[in-house]
Design a protein around this motif. Structure first.
Motif, mmCIF file in Angstrom:
data_model
loop_
_atom_site.group_PDB
_atom_site.id
_atom_site.type_symbol
_atom_site.label_atom_id
_atom_site.label_comp_id
_atom_site.label_asym_id
_atom_site.label_seq_id
_atom_site.Cartn_x
_atom_site.Cartn_y
_atom_site.Cartn_z
ATOM 1 N N LYS A 69 0.822 -1.213 0.000
ATOM 2 C CA LYS A 69 0.000 0.000 0.000
ATOM 3 C C LYS A 69 0.853 1.259 0.000
ATOM 4 N N ARG A 70 2.041 1.191 0.518
ATOM 5 C CA ARG A 70 2.923 2.362 0.571
ATOM 6 C C ARG A 70 3.879 2.372 -0.618
ATOM 7 N N MET A 71 3.349 2.220 -1.792
ATOM 8 C CA MET A 71 4.189 2.251 -2.991
ATOM 9 C C MET A 71 4.240 3.662 -3.564
ATOM 10 N N GLU A 72 5.110 3.863 -4.503
ATOM 11 C CA GLU A 72 5.205 5.129 -5.233
ATOM 12 C C GLU A 72 4.122 5.092 -6.317
ATOM 13 N N TYR A 73 2.943 5.603 -6.019
ATOM 14 C CA TYR A 73 1.809 5.485 -6.933
ATOM 15 C C TYR A 73 2.053 6.185 -8.264
ATOM 16 N N GLY A 74 2.686 7.330 -8.253
ATOM 17 C CA GLY A 74 2.962 8.034 -9.506
ATOM 18 C C GLY A 74 3.798 7.188 -10.446
ATOM 19 N N ALA A 75 4.852 6.589 -9.912
ATOM 20 C CA ALA A 75 5.721 5.733 -10.726
ATOM 21 C C ALA A 75 4.986 4.472 -11.174
ATOM 22 N N ALA A 76 4.195 3.886 -10.283
ATOM 23 C CA ALA A 76 3.459 2.666 -10.633
ATOM 24 C C ALA A 76 2.444 2.937 -11.737
ATOM 25 N N ILE A 77 1.716 4.031 -11.621
ATOM 26 C CA ILE A 77 0.716 4.393 -12.638
ATOM 27 C C ILE A 77 1.394 4.660 -13.975
ATOM 28 N N SER A 78 2.472 5.404 -13.954
ATOM 29 C CA SER A 78 3.207 5.713 -15.180
ATOM 30 C C SER A 78 3.747 4.446 -15.840
ATOM 31 N N THR A 79 4.295 3.555 -15.051
ATOM 32 C CA THR A 79 4.854 2.306 -15.576
ATOM 33 C C THR A 79 3.780 1.429 -16.196
ATOM 34 N N VAL A 80 2.674 1.255 -15.492
ATOM 35 C CA VAL A 80 1.588 0.406 -15.993
ATOM 36 C C VAL A 80 0.979 1.019 -17.257
ATOM 37 N N ARG A 81 0.769 2.323 -17.252
ATOM 38 C CA ARG A 81 0.223 3.002 -18.434
ATOM 39 C C ARG A 81 1.160 2.839 -19.633
ATOM 40 N N SER A 82 2.448 3.052 -19.428
ATOM 41 C CA SER A 82 3.428 2.930 -20.513
ATOM 42 C C SER A 82 3.483 1.505 -21.062
ATOM 43 N N ALA A 83 3.454 0.528 -20.176
ATOM 44 C CA ALA A 83 3.482 -0.870 -20.619
ATOM 45 C C ALA A 83 2.238 -1.218 -21.435
ATOM 46 N N ALA A 84 1.077 -0.760 -20.978
ATOM 47 C CA ALA A 84 -0.166 -1.034 -21.707
ATOM 48 C C ALA A 84 -0.156 -0.357 -23.078
ATOM 49 N N GLU A 85 0.327 0.880 -23.140
ATOM 50 C CA GLU A 85 0.405 1.585 -24.420
ATOM 51 C C GLU A 85 1.379 0.899 -25.370
ATOM 52 N N ALA A 86 2.518 0.442 -24.848
ATOM 53 C CA ALA A 86 3.504 -0.249 -25.686
ATOM 54 C C ALA A 86 2.943 -1.565 -26.226
ATOM 55 N N LEU A 87 2.241 -2.299 -25.388
ATOM 56 C CA LEU A 87 1.627 -3.549 -25.847
ATOM 57 C C LEU A 87 0.566 -3.283 -26.905
ATOM 58 N N THR A 88 -0.234 -2.258 -26.711
ATOM 59 C CA THR A 88 -1.257 -1.900 -27.701
ATOM 60 C C THR A 88 -0.611 -1.558 -29.034
ATOM 61 N N GLN A 89 0.426 -0.726 -29.009
ATOM 62 C CA GLN A 89 1.108 -0.357 -30.249
ATOM 63 C C GLN A 89 1.724 -1.568 -30.926
ATOM 64 N N HIS A 90 2.340 -2.438 -30.145
ATOM 65 C CA HIS A 90 2.952 -3.640 -30.698
ATOM 66 C C HIS A 90 1.910 -4.545 -31.352
ATOM 67 N N LEU A 91 0.815 -4.783 -30.653
ATOM 68 C CA LEU A 91 -0.225 -5.664 -31.192
ATOM 69 C C LEU A 91 -0.867 -5.065 -32.442
ATOM 70 N N ASP A 92 -1.113 -3.753 -32.431
ATOM 71 C CA ASP A 92 -1.707 -3.115 -33.605
ATOM 72 C C ASP A 92 -0.784 -3.141 -34.810
ATOM 73 N N SER A 93 0.513 -3.029 -34.582
ATOM 74 C CA SER A 93 1.454 -2.986 -35.702
ATOM 75 C C SER A 93 1.824 -4.370 -36.219
ATOM 76 N N ARG A 94 1.696 -5.389 -35.413
ATOM 77 C CA ARG A 94 2.135 -6.728 -35.809
ATOM 78 C C ARG A 94 1.020 -7.623 -36.324
ATOM 79 N N PHE A 95 -0.170 -7.413 -35.849
ATOM 80 C CA PHE A 95 -1.243 -8.357 -36.199
ATOM 81 C C PHE A 95 -2.345 -7.636 -36.910
#
Length: 101
Positions: free
Chosen positions: A75-101
């Motif tokens: 519960k005492r995590m760095e929420y800003g960093a966690a949100i940014s990381t998860v958002r970036s990973a999801a966006e990268a996966l979306t871009q990868h899937l859209d460009s490859r398939f």
């Protein structure tokens, strides 16, 4: 993360049905909110995860939900960093899937 919280997270992973519910709920909430969702403690619906938080964001393929990136931590995590990381990973996966398939 304290040992009791870690044991609760491990239990969720050992019980496949619980893990599928946790990830499925995260996917639905992320898609409906069009962004990152954060569940702190029992907000995840699992009362044994009261010492943890979950940060999740859906990724898609051709604008259809395909999966969810999920981070489970204390519960005492760095929420800003966690949100940014998860958002970036999801966006990268979306871009990868859209460009490859």
């Amino acid at each position: 993360m304290d040992p009791a919280s870690l044991a609760a997270v491990v239990e969720v992973f050992e019980r496949r049905r619980w893990l599928l519910k946790l990830v499925g709920d995260s996917l639905r909430r992320s898609v409906s909110s069009s962004g990152v969702v954060v569940s702190i403690g029992a907000e995840s619906g699992f009362y044994n995860l009261t010492g943890t938080s979950l940060v999740a964001a859906a990724y898609s393929r051709h604008e259809r939900p395909f999966g969810v990136v999920t981070l489970i931590g204390p519960k005492r995590m760095e929420y800003g960093a966690a949100i940014s990381t998860v958002r970036s990973a999801a966006e990268a996966l979306t871009q990868h899937l859209d460009s490859r398939f």
